[in-house]
Write an enzyme that holds these catalytic residues in place. Sequence first.
Site, PDB file in Angstrom:
ATOM      1  N   ARG A  41       0.874  -1.090  -0.072  1.00  0.00           N
ATOM      2  CA  ARG A  41      -0.201  -0.039   0.340  1.00  0.00           C
ATOM      3  C   ARG A  41       0.862   1.236   0.103  1.00  0.00           C
ATOM      4  O   ARG A  41       0.194   2.259  -0.862  1.00  0.00           O
ATOM      5  CB  ARG A  41      -1.033   0.280   1.428  1.00  0.00           C
ATOM      6  CG  ARG A  41      -1.989  -1.528   0.985  1.00  0.00           C
ATOM      7  CD  ARG A  41      -2.791  -1.076   2.337  1.00  0.00           C
ATOM      8  NE  ARG A  41      -4.533  -1.617   2.202  1.00  0.00           N
ATOM      9  CZ  ARG A  41      -5.199  -2.055   2.750  1.00  0.00           C
ATOM     10  NH1 ARG A  41      -5.362  -1.323   3.447  1.00  0.00           N
ATOM     11  NH2 ARG A  41      -6.055  -3.265   2.319  1.00  0.00           N
ATOM     12  N   ASP A 149     -14.279  11.891   8.600  1.00  0.00           N
ATOM     13  CA  ASP A 149     -13.547  10.647   8.837  1.00  0.00           C
ATOM     14  C   ASP A 149     -11.893  10.612   8.930  1.00  0.00           C
ATOM     15  O   ASP A 149     -11.978  12.580   8.738  1.00  0.00           O
ATOM     16  CB  ASP A 149     -13.911  10.167   7.205  1.00  0.00           C
ATOM     17  CG  ASP A 149     -13.200   9.164   7.307  1.00  0.00           C
ATOM     18  OD1 ASP A 149     -13.654   7.454   7.634  1.00  0.00           O
ATOM     19  OD2 ASP A 149     -12.163   8.839   6.942  1.00  0.00           O
TER      20      ASP A 149
END
Length: 280
Positions: A41, A149
């Site tokens: 990632r 978020d």
Amino acid sequence: MTTASCDHPLDRRSFRAIADLAYRESGLTLVKEKSSMIQSRLRPRLKVLGLRDFAQYSAFVQSDAGEDERKQLISALTTNVTHFFRESHHFATLGNVLDARMDDLRKGARMRIWSAGCSNGQEAYSAAISLLERCPEAAQYDLRILATDIDPQVIAFARRGKYGERLMAGVSEPLRDGYFDAERDRKGERQFTVKPEVKNLIHFNELNLLSAWPMRGSFDVIFCRNVVIYFDVATQTSLWPRFLKALRPTGHLFLGHSERIATPEAIGFCSDGPTSYRPL
């Protein structure tokens, strides 16, 4: 920075530095068994920055110059998997809460819902649609949803409110027709954009749950689902009293299907159905 090759594996020291930083910044707990996932990632970030290896990356992301990259790191390591109307029993309870508050709303009272860890926005939009199904005139009242978020990229996605067919799982055809505008993109694939009357009930904002919460007033319902599963026990334990304080005495806290408060009574909660808690 210039482009560089970054084929070096994630070494132990760099893993530890990145894991420690992720924990400090967001409460995210990374274990060594996930090294391959972390490496895959983050490797694109090395390419973007033109860094040779993870040692350079870990040094950069911890530096003053790497402040913006720390957000990119958290974004890359956070799994944003959700869908509309996930765990439908929570939305049924939300509807019941609305019914119980309608008289107060008509008299000018406020009602607030918080989607904490809202990911790409499906949870917040599901809540708004649930409210509109029960109360089509919801916008006339002091009734709003806060959706937050830690990841600015998913907040930007959520604000757009545009979803491909694959992301519309869980939305029935009548709800698609009633609350989304459909169109086809250049590839001929259908795209669904949330209608303004749904968006207008929601305020999206970036927020780290481990930082100070700037919100004033209390919430009738808090969704915090499939978020604390990424935190260790100490971080979870520190959050429960904060959620309790943020709730109305008759409020509800919803967790994800695999999340639990170990000893809710010790904190001031009682269980109120599957992964649902209320203040004692």
